[in-house]
Each structure stands twice: as C-alpha cells, then as structure tokens.
Design an enzyme around this catalytic site. Structure first.
Site, PDB file in Angstrom:
ATOM      1  N   HIS A 196     -13.569  48.832   2.041  1.00  0.00           N
ATOM      2  CA  HIS A 196     -14.384  47.996   3.002  1.00  0.00           C
ATOM      3  C   HIS A 196     -14.716  48.454   4.195  1.00  0.00           C
ATOM      4  O   HIS A 196     -15.867  48.634   4.516  1.00  0.00           O
ATOM      5  CB  HIS A 196     -13.261  46.801   3.655  1.00  0.00           C
ATOM      6  CG  HIS A 196     -13.092  45.604   2.531  1.00  0.00           C
ATOM      7  ND1 HIS A 196     -13.868  44.852   1.967  1.00  0.00           N
ATOM      8  CD2 HIS A 196     -11.712  45.602   1.767  1.00  0.00           C
ATOM      9  CE1 HIS A 196     -13.060  44.277   0.879  1.00  0.00           C
ATOM     10  NE2 HIS A 196     -11.992  44.560   0.753  1.00  0.00           N
ATOM     11  N   HIS A 213     -14.335  49.218  -6.329  1.00  0.00           N
ATOM     12  CA  HIS A 213     -13.320  48.453  -5.588  1.00  0.00           C
ATOM     13  C   HIS A 213     -13.187  47.014  -6.346  1.00  0.00           C
ATOM     14  O   HIS A 213     -14.095  46.264  -5.855  1.00  0.00           O
ATOM     15  CB  HIS A 213     -13.645  48.295  -3.963  1.00  0.00           C
ATOM     16  CG  HIS A 213     -12.629  47.708  -3.466  1.00  0.00           C
ATOM     17  ND1 HIS A 213     -12.113  48.376  -2.152  1.00  0.00           N
ATOM     18  CD2 HIS A 213     -11.878  46.697  -3.568  1.00  0.00           C
ATOM     19  CE1 HIS A 213     -11.240  47.460  -1.507  1.00  0.00           C
ATOM     20  NE2 HIS A 213     -10.926  46.558  -2.154  1.00  0.00           N
ATOM     21  N   GLY A 265      -3.373  43.742   0.737  1.00  0.00           N
ATOM     22  CA  GLY A 265      -3.231  42.378   1.365  1.00  0.00           C
ATOM     23  C   GLY A 265      -3.631  42.495   2.709  1.00  0.00           C
ATOM     24  O   GLY A 265      -4.489  43.531   3.072  1.00  0.00           O
ATOM     25  N   HIS A 290       2.014  45.777  -2.066  1.00  0.00           N
ATOM     26  CA  HIS A 290       1.413  44.918  -0.770  1.00  0.00           C
ATOM     27  C   HIS A 290       1.883  45.526   0.469  1.00  0.00           C
ATOM     28  O   HIS A 290       3.057  46.035   0.624  1.00  0.00           O
ATOM     29  CB  HIS A 290       2.030  43.425  -1.053  1.00  0.00           C
ATOM     30  CG  HIS A 290       1.348  42.646  -0.231  1.00  0.00           C
ATOM     31  ND1 HIS A 290       1.732  42.278   0.988  1.00  0.00           N
ATOM     32  CD2 HIS A 290       0.279  41.666  -0.579  1.00  0.00           C
ATOM     33  CE1 HIS A 290       0.888  41.257   1.411  1.00  0.00           C
ATOM     34  NE2 HIS A 290       0.092  40.979   0.468  1.00  0.00           N
ATOM     35  N   PHE A 294      -3.626  34.148  -6.509  1.00  0.00           N
ATOM     36  CA  PHE A 294      -3.138  35.134  -7.189  1.00  0.00           C
ATOM     37  C   PHE A 294      -1.592  34.686  -7.741  1.00  0.00           C
ATOM     38  O   PHE A 294      -1.315  35.204  -8.937  1.00  0.00           O
ATOM     39  CB  PHE A 294      -3.049  36.298  -6.293  1.00  0.00           C
ATOM     40  CG  PHE A 294      -4.449  37.213  -6.268  1.00  0.00           C
ATOM     41  CD1 PHE A 294      -4.735  37.940  -7.112  1.00  0.00           C
ATOM     42  CD2 PHE A 294      -5.088  36.830  -5.042  1.00  0.00           C
ATOM     43  CE1 PHE A 294      -6.169  38.545  -7.000  1.00  0.00           C
ATOM     44  CE2 PHE A 294      -6.278  37.321  -4.871  1.00  0.00           C
ATOM     45  CZ  PHE A 294      -6.890  38.157  -5.713  1.00  0.00           C
ATOM     46  N   ASP A 314     -14.500  43.593  -5.297  1.00  0.00           N
ATOM     47  CA  ASP A 314     -13.368  43.124  -4.702  1.00  0.00           C
ATOM     48  C   ASP A 314     -12.807  42.391  -5.550  1.00  0.00           C
ATOM     49  O   ASP A 314     -11.757  42.704  -6.530  1.00  0.00           O
ATOM     50  CB  ASP A 314     -13.409  42.665  -3.080  1.00  0.00           C
ATOM     51  CG  ASP A 314     -12.236  43.051  -2.446  1.00  0.00           C
ATOM     52  OD1 ASP A 314     -11.184  43.777  -2.967  1.00  0.00           O
ATOM     53  OD2 ASP A 314     -12.012  42.398  -1.367  1.00  0.00           O
ATOM     54  N   ASP A 315     -12.797  40.909  -5.511  1.00  0.00           N
ATOM     55  CA  ASP A 315     -12.131  39.949  -6.440  1.00  0.00           C
ATOM     56  C   ASP A 315     -13.209  39.062  -6.874  1.00  0.00           C
ATOM     57  O   ASP A 315     -13.101  37.924  -6.556  1.00  0.00           O
ATOM     58  CB  ASP A 315     -11.122  39.168  -5.714  1.00  0.00           C
ATOM     59  CG  ASP A 315     -10.136  40.109  -5.031  1.00  0.00           C
ATOM     60  OD1 ASP A 315      -9.242  40.535  -5.576  1.00  0.00           O
ATOM     61  OD2 ASP A 315     -10.170  40.426  -3.859  1.00  0.00           O
ATOM     62  N   GLU A 341      -4.619  34.174  -1.327  1.00  0.00           N
ATOM     63  CA  GLU A 341      -3.144  34.795  -1.987  1.00  0.00           C
ATOM     64  C   GLU A 341      -2.463  33.729  -3.044  1.00  0.00           C
ATOM     65  O   GLU A 341      -1.952  34.246  -3.816  1.00  0.00           O
ATOM     66  CB  GLU A 341      -2.374  35.205  -0.747  1.00  0.00           C
ATOM     67  CG  GLU A 341      -3.038  36.119   0.074  1.00  0.00           C
ATOM     68  CD  GLU A 341      -2.083  37.466   0.604  1.00  0.00           C
ATOM     69  OE1 GLU A 341      -1.036  37.030   1.251  1.00  0.00           O
ATOM     70  OE2 GLU A 341      -2.559  38.531   0.822  1.00  0.00           O
ATOM     71  N   HIS A 377      -7.446  50.664   1.639  1.00  0.00           N
ATOM     72  CA  HIS A 377      -8.382  49.785   2.339  1.00  0.00           C
ATOM     73  C   HIS A 377      -8.029  50.019   3.675  1.00  0.00           C
ATOM     74  O   HIS A 377      -7.003  50.254   4.249  1.00  0.00           O
ATOM     75  CB  HIS A 377      -7.726  48.356   1.858  1.00  0.00           C
ATOM     76  CG  HIS A 377      -7.721  47.704   0.743  1.00  0.00           C
ATOM     77  ND1 HIS A 377      -7.303  48.036  -0.382  1.00  0.00           N
ATOM     78  CD2 HIS A 377      -8.472  46.467   0.605  1.00  0.00           C
ATOM     79  CE1 HIS A 377      -7.730  47.231  -1.483  1.00  0.00           C
ATOM     80  NE2 HIS A 377      -8.324  46.254  -0.763  1.00  0.00           N
ATOM     81  N   GLU A 394     -10.449  46.317   7.311  1.00  0.00           N
ATOM     82  CA  GLU A 394     -11.036  45.143   6.937  1.00  0.00           C
ATOM     83  C   GLU A 394     -10.682  44.039   7.909  1.00  0.00           C
ATOM     84  O   GLU A 394      -9.708  43.281   7.655  1.00  0.00           O
ATOM     85  CB  GLU A 394     -10.401  44.809   5.605  1.00  0.00           C
ATOM     86  CG  GLU A 394     -11.029  43.403   4.639  1.00  0.00           C
ATOM     87  CD  GLU A 394     -10.175  43.009   3.575  1.00  0.00           C
ATOM     88  OE1 GLU A 394      -9.279  43.748   3.282  1.00  0.00           O
ATOM     89  OE2 GLU A 394     -10.534  42.004   2.693  1.00  0.00           O
TER      90      GLU A 394
HETATM   91 ZN   LIG Z   1      -9.735  45.104  -1.872  1.00  0.00          ZN
END
Ligand SMILES: [Zn+2]
Ligand SMILES: *[C@@H]1O[C@H](CO)[C@@H](O)[C@H](O)[C@H]1NC(C)=O
Ligand SMILES: *[C@@H]1O[C@H](CO)[C@@H](O)[C@H](O)[C@H]1NC(C)=O
Ligand SMILES: *[C@@H]1O[C@H](CO)[C@@H](O)[C@H](O)[C@H]1NC(C)=O
Ligand SMILES: *[C@@H]1O[C@H](CO)[C@@H](O)[C@H](O)[C@H]1NC(C)=O
Ligand SMILES: *[C@@H]1O[C@H](CO)[C@@H](O)[C@H](O)[C@H]1NC(C)=O
Length: 505
Positions: free
Chosen positions: A379, A108, A321, A288, A206, A436-437, A203, A351, A354
């Site tokens: 998640h 992920h 998102g 998204h 990004f 994740d990120d 956001e 997802h 979350e």
């Molecule tokens: Zn994610």
C-alpha cells in the site's frame, strides 16, 4: 547526431529560461520552451521513458481517444465508489482492453480472497457435509463434518445446509450467503459510514469464509480456482499473502502449516503443467498484527524453518490486519531481528502506511519497514507524506504495491483521481498495481484495479508506456530469481507483442 542536436536545443532553451527568470525577456514565454518543459515533466512519470514502437503508438493513441470519451460522459467511474462504478467500468472499452492485456504478476493478493464469492456459494457450499450456524450479529459460520458437529460458542446449533436449502427459497438463501462473504453492496455510503464499520465487516467476511476455505479438499480446489481466475484475467504469476492456518478433514483431524505450503506448491505445479505460459505462485506467510510479540516470535521462527524447507514456494513474511488498530512494526522489533541475528535470509514484504492519519505510530511503519529491509511496501498510502522514506524506497528499488480499489473501499480516499499514488506515478516511483482482496471487493484478477490506476490515478497523462512499465515492474519487483525473471520477461514480451498486434488499429 539527432540526440546531440536535441540536447543542444534543450541546453539553449534552458539557458533562455534562466535568463527570462532573471528578467531578461518580456512578453509571452517561448512556446518551444513550454513544449520542452511539458515533455520533460512527462518523461519523469511511470512509463515516461518507455520507447513505443509505431504499432504501440497507434494503440496508445486509441487509448487516449477512449479516455477522452470516458471523461466526456456524465459519470466518471474513478470518481465514484467502485461498487457503483463497477457496471460502468465493465462496459468500458478501456476495461476490455485491459482484460486482454498481459499484466504480468499480481504481487499483493490475500489468499482467501482470490476467488469470486459466487464460486464459494454455488460450488463449495453445495458439497456434501456442509453445516451452517448463525451468530447473534446475523452472520454465519460454516463447517464440513462427517457427523453433527458440536455447537460452538456464540453460534446457533449447526444445521446441515442441504436440509436448510430444501426448506427455503434457495436463490434468496444463496444471495444472503454471498452477502455474508463480500463487502459489495449497492449503497456503500449507508452500509459503511466509517472506517471502523467497513473494517469490522471486512474482517467478518474472512471469518465467514474460513470454515469453507480451510477444509483441506476445498483449500486445494480454491487455490486452483484462484489461479484459473487470475490466469483468465491475463496474469501470469502471483505472490500471495497467506496465513497458512490449520486446514481440517471431515473427521475433524487437522494439518499444519507445512501441509498448506506443500499443497500450494503441488497445486501451483499442477497448474503450470497444464498451462505452461503461467509461472506459478509464491507465498508470503502472513500473521495478524494483533498478535503479541512472543506469538510473532514463534511465527518468525516457523517462517525461517518453512523458508528453508520450501524455498521454491515460500517467498517471505508479512504482518497483516488494520494498521491503525494493530501493533506497529517497531513493537515486533525483536522478533523481526531474529533472522538477521542468526544469519538467515527471510525476506519481508510489509504492509506499511495503509492509513490516512499522520503522526501516529502507524506512520513510522514506513520507515521501520525500510529499516527491516522490506522487499516491497504493501500500500504505502502514506508514502507521499514521508519524503525520507520515499527517497529510500526509490533509491533501494523497494516498490510500492498500489491497490486502488482496496484503498477506496476501506475509505482512505473517495475520488481515485486524488489517490496519493498519483504523485508517485508522476515521478516514476517504483510501483506495481495489485488487487489486495478482489473477491471481497467484487473485483476480478487485476483488471478492475488496472482500470482505476490507468484512468483515475494516472489520468490523461498515463499512456500505453505507463501500462507497459507497470506490467514489467510486476516482474522486476517480484521475488523471483534473476533466471526466472528473465524467463518471465521473455514470456511476457511474447504475449505483449501478440496483444499489441491484435489490438492496434
Ligand atoms: Zn493487503
Ligand atoms: C425465490 O425468491 C425469488 C425472489 O427473491 C423469486 O423470484 C423466486 O421465484 C423464488 N423461488 C421460488 C422457488 O419460490
Ligand atoms: C448472512 O446470512 C444469513 C443467513 O441467510 C442472513 O440471515 C443474514 O442476513 C446474512 N447477513 C448479511 C450481512 O447479509
Ligand atoms: C466445483 O468445482 C470443482 C473443481 O474445483 C468441479 O470439479 C466441480 O464440478 C464443481 N461443482 C459444481 C457443482 O460446480
Ligand atoms: C502473548 O499471548 C499469550 C497468550 O495468547 C501469552 O501466553 C503470552 O504471555 C503473551 N506474551 C506477551 C509478551 O504478552
Ligand atoms: C538490512 O540490510 C543492511 C545492509 O545490508 C544490514 O546491515 C542490516 O543488518 C539489515 N537489517 C535487518 C534487520 O535485516
């Protein structure tokens, strides 16, 4: 014989227990019974049934010792915000071991947050033809262009970054650009007082990165660099959520999604040629959840075409998102039913859950994800509160992708000892750990998240068997074919044995 005997003792002790509950014996409960219950409970957790070799048991004992030292210190990193804990974690001997440990796959991760933001600023923004503009909200946008680009709405006229750098203190400028690309800050509580504020900055990072990473030559270098960073962190395979947004050239011409998917495939193959102990990457095409039903319908149709054209690299489809403000899966039911109606296989990797709200549409995302036969749950933060969804996920082997740092930074939980995955882990629910990120959170590869999962979520109960099962899970629950899973497990086992023999004392 030994096993039979053990069973026998267990049966006897359990009958004693039942008798005692019925009021048959007074005084201190039988300590053998107590040991047995402790042991039985521990065997249910993730890794609880993993048999460890003598060498593995020694390393597990070392880890246990290191954990005791970790909790004896005044500041316990998993109880702190990751931005404050990171320096402590990076000094932890457990973290060093986790970095060296072969962790299997990262299942992920979002494609435009795989690479540390330093590289974007220090490498990418130093390339020629890089323009910058400033928004009213003190943010920035980037664009590569052969000529002076046309001014965009809501942004200042474009400035050549090279020219700006020659007039400014470069260190300060670069640091401010890094700040634009990450959530990382020394004082997260003040910077992000609410979920709304942290999501809005999240956001925005990004949006800032998009002009850089969607420049076609950068797109390929970025992905290569990302594979390199995960490989260095001892990860051997990735499944990436990617929007496959348009990429562009210096003359403003653009490429479509098929180009991006082909680029991912080419770069992954090149990387595997250079590092044969790496297995590559597959892409989960993600749009998204702010899109409307007709837009998602178009996306699902494209996903089916891409799946057919690029079966090697394309793994499936997801919606991304913020769930709390985006549209629920059920809203997209017609679009998401297209593949099954047409007899086409398009695996989903939703997802879901979350959130820390209960009784909202978002909560139904968990059941809906399962109704749409999701392969894994991204998640699943709310899963522990949904007994039926939890049962289904367990019975069908739909693994939960747990991303501890993401959940903490995005303010679902503050002390990671209280992460709901602690319940799932104690029951041996199918789960994998991911990041994740990572770039946006200031983490690298998987090691920081493994640290939080192992020390914080797993607590004193988690041992080397837990880590081993988590790594094996990442291959078992990947989208790889059975043949590639076998290959991956063999390769992983070889790395694991080497790791054990080099680190066990
Ligand atoms: Zn994610
Ligand atoms: C740039 O600013 C930093 C402080 O932010 C300072 O340490 C450094 O000396 C400055 N560099 C130049 C070339 O002025
Ligand atoms: C983003 O970069 C600009 C330009 O250097 C700077 O003025 C601004 O403070 C930065 N924003 C953040 C949130 O760091
Ligand atoms: C930037 O990265 C590329 C590889 O992606 C490398 O070839 C190049 O040397 C790097 N440039 C700088 C200035 O670090
Ligand atoms: C979705 O949005 C597009 C424009 O972005 C619009 O043309 C279309 O009618 C919308 N569809 C629905 C079902 O709202
Ligand atoms: C989910 O799987 C079941 C059982 O294989 C199948 O009957 C059903 O059509 C699938 N649903 C969707 C939406 O793909």
């Amino acid at each position: 014989m030994a096993v039979l005997f053990l069973l026998d003792v267990q049966v006897t002790l359990l009958s004693v227990l039942l008798l005692c509950w019925a009021g048959g014996c007074a005084g201190i409960p039988d300590p053998r019974l107590r040991d047995l219950l402790i042991q039985q409970e521990a065997s249910r957790q993730t890794g609880g049934a993993v048999l460890l070799t003598d060498t593995e048991q020694r390393l597990s004992a070392q880890l246990h010792e290191l954990k005791l030292q970790e909790i004896a210190r005044p500041e316990f990193p998993p109880a702190m915000h990751f931005f404050k804990a990171r320096a402590l974690i990076q000094r932890s001997p457990i973290f060093s071991l986790l970095q060296k440990m072969p962790k299997g796959a990262a299942l992920h991760v979002h494609s435009s947050s795989m690479v540390g933001v330093d590289w974007l600023v220090k490498n990418v923004t130093y390339r020629p033809h890089c323009y910058i503009c400033f928004t009213a909200a003190r943010s920035v946008r980037f664009l590569f262009s052969a000529q002076q680009p046309r001014t965009q709405p809501h942004c200042s006229p474009w400035l050549l970054l090279e020219t700006l750098r020659s007039k400014m203190n470069t260190t300060d400028l670069d640091n401010s650009l890094i700040q634009n690309l990450t959530l990382f800050t020394g004082d997260p509580e003040t910077a992000y007082p609410s979920q709304d504020s942290v999501w809005s900055k999240f956001e925005e990072t990004f949006n800032v990165a998009s002009g850089l990473v969607s420049h076609a030559p950068v797109f390929k270098d970025y992905f290569y660099q990302g594979l390199q960073q995960f490989y260095t962190d001892n990860v051997m395979y990735l499944e990436l959520r990617a929007a496959l947004s348009q990429t562009y050239e210096l003359d403003g011409s653009t490429h479509d999604r098929a180009w991006s998917l082909k680029a991912y495939q080419d770069v992954a193959r090149k990387f595997v040629t250079e590092q044969p102990d790496f297995l590559g990457a597959r892409i989960i095409f993600s749009v998204h959840r702010g899109l409307n039903s007709s837009e998602v319908r178009v996306a699902v149709e494209e996903a089916m075409r891409l799946q057919k054209e690029f079966p090697e690299v394309m793994a499936g489809f997801d919606l991304v998102g913020r769930e709390d403000s985006g549209r629920p899966l059920w809203y997209f039911r017609e679009a998401l039913s297209l593949p099954s109606e047409r007899g086409v296989t398009l695996p989903y990797f939703f997802h879901a859950g979350e959130t820390d709200w209960e009784d909202t549409d978002v909560n139904e995302n968990l059941l809906d994800a399962l109704l749409f036969n999701t392969t894994r749950i991204g998640h699943g933060f709310a899963l522990a509160r949904h007994p039926l969804a939890k049962d289904l996920s367990r019975k069908r082997g739909v693994a939960v992708e747990v991303c501890p740092i993401s959940n903490q930074v995005l303010k679902l939980v503050s002390d990671l000892r209280n992460h709901p995955a602690a319940v799932l882990m104690s029951e041996g629910h199918p789960l994998v750990v991911s990041s994740d990120d990572p770039a946006t959170f200031g983490a690298t590869g998987l090691s920081h998240d493994f640290y939080e999962a192992f020390v914080g979520i797993g607590g004193m109960n988690a041992h080397l068997g837990t880590l081993k099962e988590l790594a094996i899970n990442s291959i078992r629950y990947s989208s790889l074919s059975p043949q590639l899973k076998d290959k991956a497990l063999t390769l992983w086992q070889r790395k694991w044995d080497k790791f054990i023999s080099e680190n066990s004392q």
